[in-house]
Design an enzyme around this catalytic site. Structure first.
Site, PDB file in Angstrom:
ATOM      1  CB  VAL A  73       3.619  -2.435  -3.844  1.00 31.42           C
ATOM      2  CG1 VAL A  73       3.057  -1.571  -3.042  1.00 31.42           C
ATOM      3  CG2 VAL A  73       4.047  -4.024  -3.040  1.00 31.42           C
ATOM      4  CB  CYS A  74       0.169   0.914  -7.489  1.00 28.46           C
ATOM      5  SG  CYS A  74      -1.358   0.266  -6.881  1.00 28.46           S
ATOM      6  CB  ALA A  75       0.602   5.715  -4.776  1.00 25.62           C
TER       7      ALA A  75
END
Length: 380
Positions: A73-75
């Site tokens: 997960v990232c932004a």
């Protein structure tokens, strides 16, 4: 770079509830991760910031499981795809969360609370923010309580289940998320209700809740009794559905009470909250199921995936609910707020009052982050 496998937020939610659990690798910076992350009872989450992986230090991979799927997960999605490719090179099973935290912030999950006497009560959980809204359906007609920003969720449900939305209600003027109430009412032709003490001085088109002791719809006459429950805000209102379900807004939570300080009158509103707890709601039976508009801890969700608890359990678990000395109660509640105020809450209130208009992208940006409308969580 090889083709990266992706997973949607809907698929991620299924994984978090399939009994096997899910391992989440969040590669945002540490501050963003501490502030707001994906949580679930069957989710294991660790944070290793993206830039650490650029160092080509194999130690950053040592805490990752080789026998489980890893959801990265990232932004916004780009960084996670790069990390998944690195994982694949090393023999890990990695998936990139499609559209990342942006998509998670807009994910709404419905769960049936009750189906009885030709009435269906559905809780819509916006898991990223701990925001809860409700759909009450009877004989093809519906009321929506505390709808969130994405009104398509409620309209799509009405199409799929063939009911018309006739009533839209906000329990109070929300500070941590943008209400979909006025727009949903306008889009469907429904009546929009809110307390006039919440909406005075605005240009909102609304029906004052205090003019309605009950709102009836459907042949079974589902009664929704409007109960003034000030404390979190002066015009906070709760709704007793068929005598069994208390939609409590931000007044009473599974783990505590609504914070009284957002209007800058903590002691005054704490006294209102005292009158609500020991006056307005004192006669309600212990077996009434409390269904709030928010939650702050995943432990407030029960084994059925519903955020709710009987009023008796909440009274037993929360000492402040049994503190009948007004002065002690007021001082404790007014002084117990330790969390930050909701981010951007002044802009969000202005939007909810109809005083500020923003485009959809700006609206999403303003809302991103956890809810901070609750205090006094029990320690169980």
């Amino acid at each position: 770079m090889s083709k990266v496998q992706r997973i949607t937020v809907e698929q991620l939610n299924e994984k978090m509830n399939d009994g096997k659990g899910v391992f989440i690798l969040d590669v945002r910076n540490e501050e963003d991760y501490r502030e707001w992350k994906i949580e679930g009872k069957q989710a294991t989450s660790i944070n290793v910031p993206y830039f650490h992986f650029l160092e080509e230090d194999e130690n950053h991979f040592k805490d990752l499981p080789r026998d489980r799927d890893i959801v990265v997960v990232c932004a916004k999605g780009g960084s996670s795809e790069f990390i998944v490719d690195l994982l694949k090179e090393r023999g890990y099973r990695g998936y990139s969360l499609q559209e990342a935290m942006l998509a998670w912030s807009q994910f709404y999950h419905p769960t049936a609370v009750a189906e009885e006497n030709r009435m269906q009560l559905i809780q819509i959980n916006r898991l990223s923010k701990g925001c809860l809204s409700y759909v009450i359906v009877s004989d093809g007609k519906a009321m929506i309580v505390d709808p969130n920003l994405n009104i398509d969720v409620y309209q799509e449900m009405s199409r799929q289940q063939s009911f018309s939305i006739e009533h839209v209600v906000d329990s109070h003027l929300h500070a941590d998320h943008i209400s979909g109430g006025p727009r949903l009412a306008q889009a469907t032709g429904a009546t929009y209700y809110i307390s006039s003490s919440e909406a005075k001085g605005t240009d909102l088109a609304y029906e004052p809740l205090e003019h309605h002791r009950e709102i009836r719809f459907g042949n079974v006459q589902v009664d929704v009794l409007a109960i003034p429950t000030p404390g979190h805000t002066p015009g906070s209102t709760s709704f007793l559905v068929n005598g069994n379900y208390l939609l409590s807004g931000d007044t009473i939570f599974v783990g505590g009470l609504g914070r009284p300080d957002l209007g800058g009158k903590a002691k005054e509103w704490a006294q209102d909250l005292y009158d609500t707890v020991f006056g307005k709601l004192n006669d309600l039976a212990d077996d009434v199921l409390v269904l709030p508009a928010h939650y702050a801890d995943i432990r407030e969700m029960n084994e059925r995936g519903i955020v709710g608890a009987t009023l008796g359990d909440i009274r037993n678990d929360n000492e402040i609910m049994r503190t009948q000395n007004r002065e002690v109660f007021t001082e404790y509640v007014a002084g117990a707020v330790t969390s930050e105020k909701p981010p951007n809450f002044e802009e969000i209130i202005a939007i909810n009052r109809g005083e500020l208009q923003v485009d959809p992208e700006k609206a999403i940006d303003l809302e991103i982050g956890p809810n901070r409308c609750a205090v006094h969580h029990h320690s169980n």
